[in-house]
Design a protein around this motif. Structure first.
Motif, PDB file in Angstrom:
ATOM      1  N   ALA A   1       1.018  -1.232  -0.233  1.00  0.00           N
ATOM      2  CA  ALA A   1       0.171  -0.020   0.214  1.00  0.00           C
ATOM      3  C   ALA A   1       0.913   1.507   0.028  1.00  0.00           C
ATOM      4  O   ALA A   1       0.475   2.206  -0.678  1.00  0.00           O
ATOM      5  CB  ALA A   1      -0.960   0.076   1.066  1.00  0.00           C
ATOM      6  N   MET A   2       1.987   1.272   0.731  1.00  0.00           N
ATOM      7  CA  MET A   2       2.871   2.310   0.704  1.00  0.00           C
ATOM      8  C   MET A   2       3.334   2.592  -0.728  1.00  0.00           C
ATOM      9  O   MET A   2       3.211   3.526  -0.733  1.00  0.00           O
ATOM     10  CB  MET A   2       4.570   1.941   1.901  1.00  0.00           C
ATOM     11  CG  MET A   2       3.366   2.189   3.104  1.00  0.00           C
ATOM     12  SD  MET A   2       3.229   3.582   3.603  1.00  0.00           S
ATOM     13  CE  MET A   2       4.840   4.111   4.273  1.00  0.00           C
TER      14      MET A   2
ATOM     15  N   ASN B   1      -9.818  24.394  -0.245  1.00  0.00           N
ATOM     16  CA  ASN B   1      -8.499  24.480  -0.212  1.00  0.00           C
ATOM     17  C   ASN B   1      -8.348  24.416   1.530  1.00  0.00           C
ATOM     18  O   ASN B   1      -7.250  24.254   1.655  1.00  0.00           O
ATOM     19  CB  ASN B   1      -8.715  25.767  -0.474  1.00  0.00           C
ATOM     20  CG  ASN B   1      -7.801  26.301  -1.921  1.00  0.00           C
ATOM     21  OD1 ASN B   1      -8.228  25.859  -2.935  1.00  0.00           O
ATOM     22  ND2 ASN B   1      -7.467  27.595  -2.365  1.00  0.00           N
ATOM     23  N   THR B   2      -9.117  24.420   1.890  1.00  0.00           N
ATOM     24  CA  THR B   2      -8.874  24.496   3.672  1.00  0.00           C
ATOM     25  C   THR B   2      -8.673  23.056   4.014  1.00  0.00           C
ATOM     26  O   THR B   2      -7.550  22.592   4.599  1.00  0.00           O
ATOM     27  CB  THR B   2     -10.739  24.941   4.336  1.00  0.00           C
ATOM     28  OG1 THR B   2     -11.023  25.706   3.904  1.00  0.00           O
ATOM     29  CG2 THR B   2     -10.005  24.912   5.825  1.00  0.00           C
ATOM     30  N   LEU B   3      -9.145  22.048   3.028  1.00  0.00           N
ATOM     31  CA  LEU B   3      -8.928  20.451   2.868  1.00  0.00           C
ATOM     32  C   LEU B   3      -7.194  20.650   3.125  1.00  0.00           C
ATOM     33  O   LEU B   3      -6.780  19.445   3.628  1.00  0.00           O
ATOM     34  CB  LEU B   3      -9.715  19.837   2.252  1.00  0.00           C
ATOM     35  CG  LEU B   3      -9.791  18.551   2.795  1.00  0.00           C
ATOM     36  CD1 LEU B   3     -10.365  18.165   4.504  1.00  0.00           C
ATOM     37  CD2 LEU B   3     -10.991  17.847   1.731  1.00  0.00           C
ATOM     38  N   PHE B   4      -7.008  21.060   1.840  1.00  0.00           N
ATOM     39  CA  PHE B   4      -6.063  20.695   1.355  1.00  0.00           C
ATOM     40  C   PHE B   4      -4.573  21.195   2.859  1.00  0.00           C
ATOM     41  O   PHE B   4      -3.574  21.051   2.641  1.00  0.00           O
ATOM     42  CB  PHE B   4      -5.280  21.385  -0.216  1.00  0.00           C
ATOM     43  CG  PHE B   4      -5.873  20.396  -1.087  1.00  0.00           C
ATOM     44  CD1 PHE B   4      -6.183  19.679  -1.181  1.00  0.00           C
ATOM     45  CD2 PHE B   4      -6.666  21.201  -2.233  1.00  0.00           C
ATOM     46  CE1 PHE B   4      -5.777  17.891  -2.316  1.00  0.00           C
ATOM     47  CE2 PHE B   4      -7.588  20.701  -3.125  1.00  0.00           C
ATOM     48  CZ  PHE B   4      -7.229  18.982  -3.254  1.00  0.00           C
ATOM     49  N   LYS B   5      -5.016  22.512   2.641  1.00  0.00           N
ATOM     50  CA  LYS B   5      -3.842  23.010   3.672  1.00  0.00           C
ATOM     51  C   LYS B   5      -4.357  22.774   5.153  1.00  0.00           C
ATOM     52  O   LYS B   5      -3.221  23.101   6.360  1.00  0.00           O
ATOM     53  CB  LYS B   5      -4.649  25.257   3.774  1.00  0.00           C
ATOM     54  CG  LYS B   5      -4.195  25.793   2.312  1.00  0.00           C
ATOM     55  CD  LYS B   5      -4.110  27.518   2.241  1.00  0.00           C
ATOM     56  CE  LYS B   5      -3.177  27.649   1.503  1.00  0.00           C
ATOM     57  NZ  LYS B   5      -2.882  29.315   1.795  1.00  0.00           N
ATOM     58  N   SER B   6      -4.982  22.091   5.302  1.00  0.00           N
ATOM     59  CA  SER B   6      -5.308  21.595   6.484  1.00  0.00           C
ATOM     60  C   SER B   6      -3.966  20.277   7.232  1.00  0.00           C
ATOM     61  O   SER B   6      -3.088  20.204   6.218  1.00  0.00           O
ATOM     62  CB  SER B   6      -6.713  21.518   6.838  1.00  0.00           C
ATOM     63  OG  SER B   6      -6.286  19.835   6.635  1.00  0.00           O
ATOM     64  N   LYS B   7      -4.238  20.739   8.281  1.00  0.00           N
ATOM     65  CA  LYS B   7      -2.955  19.635   8.823  1.00  0.00           C
ATOM     66  C   LYS B   7      -2.663  18.684   8.266  1.00  0.00           C
ATOM     67  O   LYS B   7      -0.912  18.280   7.313  1.00  0.00           O
ATOM     68  CB  LYS B   7      -2.813  19.226   9.813  1.00  0.00           C
ATOM     69  CG  LYS B   7      -2.646  20.511  11.067  1.00  0.00           C
ATOM     70  CD  LYS B   7      -2.703  19.704  12.870  1.00  0.00           C
ATOM     71  CE  LYS B   7      -3.039  21.088  13.532  1.00  0.00           C
ATOM     72  NZ  LYS B   7      -3.860  20.967  14.170  1.00  0.00           N
ATOM     73  N   VAL B   8      -3.312  18.265   6.973  1.00  0.00           N
ATOM     74  CA  VAL B   8      -2.874  16.407   6.386  1.00  0.00           C
ATOM     75  C   VAL B   8      -2.255  17.334   5.309  1.00  0.00           C
ATOM     76  O   VAL B   8      -1.088  16.379   4.729  1.00  0.00           O
ATOM     77  CB  VAL B   8      -3.916  15.875   5.898  1.00  0.00           C
ATOM     78  CG1 VAL B   8      -3.987  14.648   5.596  1.00  0.00           C
ATOM     79  CG2 VAL B   8      -5.095  16.331   6.772  1.00  0.00           C
ATOM     80  N   SER B   9      -2.645  17.957   5.256  1.00  0.00           N
ATOM     81  CA  SER B   9      -1.906  18.493   3.323  1.00  0.00           C
ATOM     82  C   SER B   9      -1.345  20.016   3.125  1.00  0.00           C
ATOM     83  O   SER B   9      -0.700  20.389   2.152  1.00  0.00           O
ATOM     84  CB  SER B   9      -3.104  18.406   2.347  1.00  0.00           C
ATOM     85  OG  SER B   9      -3.782  19.382   2.868  1.00  0.00           O
TER      86      SER B   9
ATOM     87  N   LYS C   1       4.124  11.388   6.324  1.00  0.00           N
ATOM     88  CA  LYS C   1       5.105  10.080   6.728  1.00  0.00           C
ATOM     89  C   LYS C   1       5.672   8.673   6.274  1.00  0.00           C
ATOM     90  O   LYS C   1       5.002   7.989   5.775  1.00  0.00           O
ATOM     91  CB  LYS C   1       3.817   9.777   8.455  1.00  0.00           C
ATOM     92  CG  LYS C   1       4.178  10.930   9.165  1.00  0.00           C
ATOM     93  CD  LYS C   1       3.078  10.174  10.674  1.00  0.00           C
ATOM     94  CE  LYS C   1       3.063  10.922  11.215  1.00  0.00           C
ATOM     95  NZ  LYS C   1       2.900  10.899  12.336  1.00  0.00           N
ATOM     96  N   GLY C   2       5.493   9.530   4.605  1.00  0.00           N
ATOM     97  CA  GLY C   2       6.122   7.592   3.702  1.00  0.00           C
ATOM     98  C   GLY C   2       4.737   7.800   3.089  1.00  0.00           C
ATOM     99  O   GLY C   2       5.058   6.737   2.229  1.00  0.00           O
TER     100      GLY C   2
END
Ligand SMILES: Nc1nc2c(ncn2[C@@H]2O[C@H](COP(=O)(O)OP(=O)(O)OP(=O)(O)O)[C@@H](O)[C@H]2O)c(=O)[nH]1
Ligand SMILES: [Mg+2]
Length: 375
Positions: free
Chosen positions: A54-55, A78-86, A114-115
């Motif tokens: 999967a990685m 954009n919020t979703l992309f800029k939020s911590k995840v992305s 994280k890879g």
């Protein structure tokens, strides 16, 4: 509410389970730990193998946003992309204004954390229901969704198909409800009633900062009742809960739907921390603060807890329904052809050879009508 959500996040980790960093190497650890255990076979090592695969492959998620013009669809993505995840994936440019969306447009972002690699595709749609006559305005969206199923189907039934079929199917459609505080409009009901049969719908109350807490609670409750009264099954659908665990977790989510969200792509400094927010004369609304709005719940549902399930339901329920219908349609089409002029003839190697009169090279008739997946 905080407690509720952390429970949900911890116990229901469809995708994150496989993506979590499991450090030990299976063979190494297995050999050492079980050296003296004669009955140990090593089946558990499959998990590590799956994780590594999967990685290597990475993950894909396709999200569509639909709603009236100006409700904050582009901003929320954009919020979703800029939020911590992305946050890393977007070049910060505070001066840049989001232009009005004028056509259905897919934009992909490659995110790595994280890879773990993820290709997140957002399908942004122009203002929905902006015309004077909004009858049938759900059709272009339905067509787009069906077109993606069709592309996938054509690839899947190809004799020389790709090892990994590119997946442009819409895994999830976020439907933006205007923050009127009253009730759903006939247009909202019509859209969700039709589209919930072909795609996972996640309804949200847009610009929730315009509602007081009482108005918000009342509106949420009214919407849930209206969805129920109109037989609209939004994600996570009750009928697809697999077991009692699923039911318990999803019931909590169903009690919270629709999420009252606030979007922003502007960063501010609050108590020494950088946050995404909306600065007003009264203070700053922090979009990722669950005390302020429910954006974090939406992000967690889409990415952290239910991503794999959202994709599974797309593949095993929505796409499957489309596939069965299309193949049945094709069979009916071929049966109705005159017997002296077969559309598909078997080749010497047993593969069907298609005569020029046949609609498609792979033996599946061209679509007779665009709305074949409409029920
Ligand atoms: N108060 C408030 N304003 C918002 C929010 N989200 C976006 N806005 C503002 O609303 C305006 C429109 O936002 P967009 O994201 O362009 O809206 P859209 O739905 O993509 O609009 P179209 O592309 O025309 O369909 C912008 O000025 C945003 O800053 C929100 O959650 N609350
Ligand atoms: Mg837009």
């Amino acid at each position: 509410m905080e407690t509720l959500w952390s429970e949900v996040s911890v116990s229901h980790s469809n995708m994150s389970e496989s993506a979590k960093p499991h450090h030990p190497s299976p063979q190494g650890k297995g050999e050492k730990t079980h050296a003296s255990d004669f009955s140990y076979v090593g089946i558990d090592a499959i998990l590590e193998q799956m994780r590594r695969k999967a990685m290597k492959q990475g993950f894909e998620l396709n999200i569509m946003v639909v709603g009236q013009s100006g409700l904050g669809k582009s901003t929320l993505m954009n919020t979703l992309f800029k939020s911590k995840v992305s946050r890393k994936s977007v070049q910060p440019n505070p001066e840049e204004r989001i232009p009005k969306t004028i056509e259905i447009k897919s934009i992909s972002h490659d995110i790595e954390e994280k890879g773990v690699r993820m290709k997140l595709t957002v399908i942004d749609t122009p203002g929905f229901g902006d015309h004077i006559n909004n009858e049938n305005c759900w059709q272009p969206i339905m067509k787009f969704i069906n077109d993606q199923y069709e592309t996938y189907l054509q690839e899947e039934i190809n004799i020389n198909r790709k090892k990994r079929i590119p997946d442009s199917r819409v895994h999830c459609c976020i439907y933006f409800i205007p923050p009127t505080g009253h009730c759903l409009r006939p247009l909202d009901v019509e859209f969700m009633r039709r589209l919930s049969k072909v795609v996972n719908i996640v309804p949200v109350i847009a610009k929730a900062d315009t509602l007081t807490l009482e108005e918000r609670d009342f509106f949420k409750q009214t919407i849930r009742e209206e969805l129920r009264a109109n037989g609209i099954d939004v994600y996570p659908q009750k009928e697809f809960d697999e077991d009692a665990d699923d039911r318990m977790i999803n019931d909590k989510i169903r009690e919270m739907i629709p999420f009252a969200v606030v979007g922003s792509d502007q960063e501010y400094q609050v108590n020494g921390k950088r946050i995404l927010g909306r600065k007003t004369k009264w203070g700053t609304i922090e979009v990722e603060n669950i005390g302020h709005c429910e954006f974090a719940y939406l992000r967690d549902l889409l990415i952290r807890t239910h991503m794999q399930n959202i994709k599974d339901i797309t593949g095993s329920i929505h796409y499957e329904t489309y596939r069965v219908r299309r193949l049945n349609e094709s069979n009916a089409h071929f049966k109705s052809q005159p017997s002296d002029q077969p559309a598909v003839q078997p080749k010497a190697n047993g593969q069907p050879e298609v005569k020029p009169s046949a609609p498609q090279a792979n033996g599946v008739a061209a679509k007779h009508e665009v709305m074949s997946h409409e029920m």
